[in-house]
Design a protein around this motif. Structure first.
Motif, mmCIF file in Angstrom:
data_model
loop_
_atom_site.group_PDB
_atom_site.id
_atom_site.type_symbol
_atom_site.label_atom_id
_atom_site.label_comp_id
_atom_site.label_asym_id
_atom_site.label_seq_id
_atom_site.Cartn_x
_atom_site.Cartn_y
_atom_site.Cartn_z
ATOM 1 N N LEU A 532 0.817 -1.206 0.000
ATOM 2 C CA LEU A 532 0.000 0.000 0.000
ATOM 3 C C LEU A 532 0.852 1.257 0.000
ATOM 4 N N CYS A 533 2.174 1.052 0.077
ATOM 5 C CA CYS A 533 3.020 2.232 0.318
ATOM 6 C C CYS A 533 3.642 2.774 -0.963
ATOM 7 N N SER A 534 4.097 4.034 -0.857
ATOM 8 C CA SER A 534 4.785 4.674 -1.972
ATOM 9 C C SER A 534 6.178 4.066 -2.126
ATOM 10 N N ALA A 535 6.807 4.377 -3.255
ATOM 11 C CA ALA A 535 8.127 3.812 -3.530
ATOM 12 C C ALA A 535 9.139 4.186 -2.453
ATOM 13 N N ALA A 536 9.082 5.433 -1.984
ATOM 14 C CA ALA A 536 10.074 5.853 -0.991
ATOM 15 C C ALA A 536 9.945 5.008 0.276
ATOM 16 N N THR A 537 8.707 4.787 0.701
ATOM 17 C CA THR A 537 8.502 3.986 1.905
ATOM 18 C C THR A 537 8.924 2.540 1.666
ATOM 19 N N ARG A 538 8.630 2.031 0.482
ATOM 20 C CA ARG A 538 9.054 0.668 0.185
ATOM 21 C C ARG A 538 10.566 0.536 0.256
ATOM 22 N N GLY A 539 11.266 1.552 -0.277
ATOM 23 C CA GLY A 539 12.725 1.527 -0.199
ATOM 24 C C GLY A 539 13.177 1.432 1.240
ATOM 25 N N LEU A 540 12.533 2.242 2.083
ATOM 26 C CA LEU A 540 12.874 2.216 3.501
ATOM 27 C C LEU A 540 12.593 0.844 4.089
ATOM 28 N N LEU A 541 11.460 0.262 3.716
ATOM 29 C CA LEU A 541 11.118 -1.050 4.269
ATOM 30 C C LEU A 541 12.122 -2.113 3.819
ATOM 31 N N LEU A 542 12.586 -2.025 2.585
ATOM 32 C CA LEU A 542 13.580 -3.005 2.137
ATOM 33 C C LEU A 542 14.814 -2.930 3.027
ATOM 34 N N THR A 543 15.223 -1.716 3.360
ATOM 35 C CA THR A 543 16.372 -1.569 4.263
ATOM 36 C C THR A 543 16.041 -2.163 5.630
ATOM 37 N N THR A 544 14.814 -1.930 6.081
ATOM 38 C CA THR A 544 14.412 -2.539 7.349
ATOM 39 C C THR A 544 14.545 -4.064 7.273
ATOM 40 N N TYR A 545 14.105 -4.633 6.155
ATOM 41 C CA TYR A 545 14.133 -6.089 6.041
ATOM 42 C C TYR A 545 15.553 -6.627 6.159
ATOM 43 N N ILE A 546 16.481 -5.968 5.470
ATOM 44 C CA ILE A 546 17.852 -6.487 5.530
ATOM 45 C C ILE A 546 18.416 -6.307 6.941
#
Lengths: 930, 146
Positions: A532-546
């Motif tokens: 549901l999130c924008s690209a910027a938030t998704r980028g942040l979440l990917l960093t969270t995942y790693i």
């Protein structure tokens, strides 16, 4: 057709009624065009027109203009009317000129001549027409032409009162345009003594003039204080019958009273003369007493006029800030107004209280009204009044009532007007941070803000909560738990996902012990929001995942699956694609140790002023009370952290840090590429603006800015972007090839004399610069001790087999290592005095480069690196600044004062610091720069 | 000081404008348009002051005519309201003509010049005496000030 009214100008009346009878816009335009053609032919015709005809046609033109049509002729005829002996013709001429004049220079000379004649007229009405016209036009030419006549009219004993009044205000108008025109010397005292004039109208007009003069030169006009207090005293003690027609609805001379009270606000309380001070206090007391008396009239005009004087008196009391009992009395009076029937009064009372809240004497008294103010915020019908209530709550907030006020503001936010929500969010965020004794409370407040008004929570607000959580160990576990709960809500705002993602990525381990928030649960919860999130938030979440992979190896396969998903690794968004693939590889090949190092917890953020405060200041300049302005962000528990090294360097906005754009080691090259593009764009736009081919290396302009074109000729352009922090600096040089052929053997070289004072390192660069290309070279600098000589750089290269060499100074001067320092007037002057020794100060007097341009000077000083301090120097034209020079061996506090002298077109610059060489160097750098 | 004064009708039609600061016409038109819209959108019971851009706007409605002054931050709001009232009183006494001349007698260069109603009227009356003939009665009235 209605009967023609007035037997004056029949033609005009007919024309007007024709227009009135037009059925359509088209018909009106047609009629007007016909009339314009008629007038034009009359003016151009051979027949000379008499005064009456001219007047009539000019009147018609004026009427057409007032209907909204453009008029491009008739000026000459109007000017002719000025010299008529008939009043009505003269008047129409002046009216036309006042309404329609543009600074057409030929015409202005004629107008000035006519005005001169009228000024000498013995008929006061003619003189006044002339004065009104001068004031209405108010141009520089007017100021210069009448600089001697008008002051004479003003103080001469022969002048009639009505003329004096107009002369005073006319002079004021010209003074605002052209401050040099006021004569000094004996005139000063004569102008001040107008305050004693028996005619109230003259005093009313003169007070405005004196107020403006005082603002420019407070010392010279100091004498007006005593006279103003005396005059004020006579008015406030007068009964309403004394002043006859100057009594307005039973209030004696309210306009004059207010003007006098304003005038006194230019000075600190008159302390040298206790008599004057006492008398002023008596006046103010009387005004308060009168406010309590029963009204002499039920008319709103009566109460408005009375309260206008009262509010102005309160402004003066707040300005003086020296009489506790008056301040408290003011506060009580305003408290009564808070529940007045009149919206206007409630609005003003809230506004005025906002200032009272910042005085130490009345802060407590203001707090007593908290309940009513909260009610106003909730219940007022008018949003501008509610806004005032919010402002006041913000100003009256302190440690004791912060929790309640923040709570109320949060509650109100749910229903608040859209127009004030964003500002309220900022205010709540600042108050919560400033007065938090318990940071779990702060975290709660911010998360509530996001929940209630997520759309209005700007980036600065959620960056800030993350900075604080990272810097404060004791709140990290709580924050993780709270965001986890927040994310569980069925709908949660994207800002919550951002904060949640960031915090769980850093501190998810602190709550992983609980099975309800086990690593898997945390990950799935976050990932359920991902789509549901924008690209910027998704980028942040990917960093969270790693980061989660590093914290919890057990979820690695699940996370890898996500990275590998087509929607990520093959995402149309390059950033997401890159992150997914890099993180995927990182998780595959890196050993746990490497992973742990790369994905280590973020270091604490450097302490800086809350960026939220900066946003609020920008939104509402001048409306943030002082004590809040000085607020410092909370100290981190850990020791000050190293500055985050941001490899992108082109802009150090905190967003880059927080979104983790610079964390993965693998992608710094791409980012450098982006930075380069930025600069390229910049450079090309600059070169468009100044198409001159050879732009010499003008090092001085870089005193006031960090970025720009350093050198340019037909072959090569060298741009610079630099940033400085403490005693360290990073300078990016951008070499651009402007030709169609490659430039080879590019070899820059640095030389400077004071090797032990300044350390500069140059990174190696490619020796070839392809046609049209641009390459970047980084330099780092460290200031070890204060230095005077900026490094020189020579660049040698070969173009078309011809060796070339260019040289320039690097824009690396001592002021780059300034840190701006805020301080109030008191501490500024205390320090200023302390630094009065021969060895500490440096001074230069120099000629202005052109006409003195205060705004320009201001911009330059703002770019110099020190903090410009407003409202400290009694003379508003003077500039004072403060800053700290950071060097490795010491920090040197430095104060500066720049005094322009418009008459002499000179500047006096004084620099004081604890180290002679610093004072001297700063003074040298700035001399002749304005 | 006062930056400008506008008179406009309930329908948003500008009736009189007086500027004490110099702006290009285009900007004046823009300011006028925006301010009229803002003021007309306000409800009757709302307060008469509003912070608008960097000026303080004080307005009041008399019948179908809005009087609207833009003041600087430090100026006194209530008294501005009364300045409007005094102007209205003067217009009242002198209806039908010369709104500009009366304003010139009352305010000069953005500062209040003469607060005495009697003296303003005296000045205006003196002007009239000098008029050899009648001024056109319908001049401003027809323009919409009536």
């Amino acid at each position: 057709m209605p009967a023609v009214r007035g037997d004056g100008m029949r033609g005009l009346a007919v024309f007007i009624s024709d227009i009135r009878n037009c059925k359509s816009k088209e018909a009106e335009i047609k009629r007007i065009n016909k009339e314009l053609a008629n007038i034009r032919s009359k003016f151009k015709g051979d027949k000379t027109l008499d005064g009456y005809q001219k007047k009539k046609y000019v009147c018609k033109l004026l009427f057409i203009f007032l209907l909204g049509h453009d008029i491009d002729f008739g000026h000459m005829e109007a000017v002719n009317l000025l010299s008529s002996n008939k009043y009505s013709e003269k008047q129409i001429g002046y009216l036309f000129i006042s309404v329609l004049v543009n600074t057409n220079s030929d015409l202005i000379k004629l107008i000035i001549q006519s005005i001169k004649n009228d000024l000498q007229s013995r008929n006061p009405i003619h003189v006044n027409l002339a004065l009104q016209c001068i004031a209405n036009i108010g141009s520089k030419e007017m100021a210069e032409s009448f600089a001697t006549e008008i002051p004479k009219l003003l103080v001469s004993g022969d002048t009639m009162d009505v003329v004096k009044q107009s002369a005073a205000l006319c002079l004021l108008r010209l003074f605002r345009k052209c401050p040099e025109i006021i004569p000094g010397g004996e005139w000063t005292s004569r102008i001040i003594h107008l305050l004693n004039d028996p005619h109230m109208g003259v005093v009313t007009a003169a007070t405005s003039l004196i107020d403006a003069l005082v603002k420019k030169n407070p010392d010279e006009y100091k004498g007006c204080v005593t006279l103003a207090v005396a005059r004020l005293s006579r008015i406030v003690t007068a009964s309403y019958t004394d002043l006859q027609d100057y009594t307005y609805y039973f209030v004696p001379a309210p306009w004059l009273s207010v003007k006098l009270l304003r005038l006194l606000q230019n000075y600190t309380p008159p302390s040298e003369e206790p008599g004057v001070r006492g008398r002023l206090s008596e006046c103010l007391e009387t005004i308060f007493n009168k406010a309590q008396e029963p009204p002499k009239s039920k008319k709103v005009q009566h109460s408005n006029a009375k309260n206008a004087v009262l509010f102005e008196a309160i402004s003066l009391i707040i300005h003086n800030d020296s009489e506790p009992n008056l301040l408290v009395r003011a506060c009580n009076q305003l408290g009564q107004f808070l529940s007045n029937r009149e919206t206007n009064l409630r609005y003003l009372a809230l506004e005025s209280m906002c200032h009272l809240a910042t005085s130490e004497f009345s802060h407590e008294a203001v707090k007593k009204h908290q309940e009513v103010v909260i009610l106003s915020m909730k219940m007022e019908k008018d949003v501008s009044v509610r806004q005032q209530a919010v402002d006041l709550l913000y100003a009256m907030c302190d440690k004791t009532n912060a929790e309640e006020i923040v709570q109320e503001m949060l509650a109100y936010l749910e229903t608040a007007d859209y127009s004030i929500r964003e500002e309220m969010v900022l205010k709540v965020a600042i108050l919560a941070e400033k007065y938090a004794t318990d940071f779990t409370w702060y975290v709660d407040v911010i998360l509530n803000l996001i929940r209630i008004a997520g759309d209005y929570v700007s980036e600065e607000v959620w960056y800030r909560v993350i900075q604080i959580v990272i810097n404060r160990e004791e709140v990290q576990g709580y924050a993780a738990k709270t965001v986890f709960e927040g994310l569980q809500a069925p709908t949660c705002h994207e800002n919550m996902v951002k904060v949640g993602g960031y915090i769980l990525g850093e501190f998810g381990n602190l709550i992983a012990g609980d099975t309800r928030s086990s690593p898997q649960v945390q990950f799935e919860l976050l990932h359920s929001k991902y789509h549901l999130c924008s690209a910027a938030t998704r980028g942040l979440l990917l960093t969270t995942y790693i980061k989660l992979v590093n914290l919890f190896p057990e979820i690695k396969t699940r996370v890898q699956e996500v990275f590998r998903a087509d929607s990520n690794i093959c995402s149309a968004d390059v950033e997401l694609q890159q992150r997914a693939s890099e993180y995927l590889h990182l998780s595959k090949i890196a050993s746990p140790d490497v992973l742990a190092t790369v994905l280590e917890e973020m270091p604490a953020f450097p302490e800086r002023e809350s960026s939220i405060l900066a946003v609020l200041k920008k939104k509402k300049p001048g409306r943030i009370p002082d004590d809040i302005r000085d607020s410092k962000s909370p100290q981190p528990t850990s020791t000050p952290a190293p500055v985050i090294n941001n490899t992108t360097s082109t802009n150090s906005s905190s967003s880059a840090d927080l979104l983790g754009l610079s964390t993965p080691p693998g992608n710094s090259t791409t980012i450098a590429g982006n930075g380069l593009l930025d600069v390229l764009g910049d450079l090309y736009t600059t070169s468009k603006i100044s198409p001159t081919t050879v732009q010499q290396n003008n090092i001085k302009k870089f005193l006031f800015k960090n970025n720009g074109v350093l050198f340019e000729n037909d072959l090569i352009q060298i741009g610079v972007k630099s940033e400085f922090r403490q005693n360290l600096g990073r300078i990016g040089l951008f070499y651009g090839n402007k030709t169609q052929f490659p430039i080879k053997n590019v070899h820059p070289e640095l030389t400077w004399t004071e090797l032990h004072k300044l350390n500069v390192q140059m990174k190696p660069m490619e020796p070839i610069l392809e046609a049209g290309a641009q390459i970047q070279q980084m330099l780092t600098a460290e200031c070890i001790e204060d230095f005077a000589d900026a490094p020189s750089m020579s660049v040698s290269f070969v173009y078309n087999n011809v060796p070339q060499k260019i040289s320039m100074k690097l824009p690396l001067t001592l002021n780059k290592f300034f840190e701006p320092t805020e301080m109030n007037g008191e501490s500024f002057f205390a320090r200023w005095k302390n630094l009065g020794g021969e060895q500490q100060r440096a001074q230069k007097i120099f000629k202005a480069q052109g006409a003195i341009d205060l705004a320009g000077t201001r911009t330059k000083l703002a770019g110099f690196g020190m903090q410009l301090l407003d409202g400290i120097d009694p003379n508003p034209d003077n500039f004072v600044c403060a800053g700290i020079v950071h060097t490795r061996v010491q920090q040197v506090g430095c104060l500066l004062r720049l005094e322009p002298n418009k008459q002499a077109q000179m500047f006096r610059l004084t620099v004081r610091s604890s180290k002679e060489s610093v004072s001297f160097e700063i003074c040298n750098l700035l001399a002749d720069q304005f | 000081m006062m930056q400008f004064m506008l008179l406009f009708s309930r329908q948003g039609k500008l009736r009189l404008q007086k500027w004490y600061v110099a702006h290009p016409d285009k900007l004046k038109k823009k300011i006028t348009r925006e301010l009229i819209t803002t003021v007309l959108a306000r409800k009757p019971k709302m307060c008469s002051f509003l912070e608008w851009k960097d000026v303080k706007v004080v307005y009041k409605r008399y019948a179908s005519l809005y009087f609207c002054c833009a003041m600087e931050q430090e100026d006194n709001e209530l008294l501005t309201l009364e300045l409007i009232h005094r102007y209205v009183e003067l217009l009242d006494k002198y209806f039908g003509s010369k709104a500009y001349f009366i304003l010139d007698e009352l305010v000069l260069g953005g500062e209040l010049q003469e607060t005495s109603k009697k003296n303003v009227l005296k000045a205006i009356a003196a002007q009239d005496l000098l008029q050899e003939e009648e001024t056109p009665q319908g001049f401003f009235e027809d323009h919409g000030l009536g």
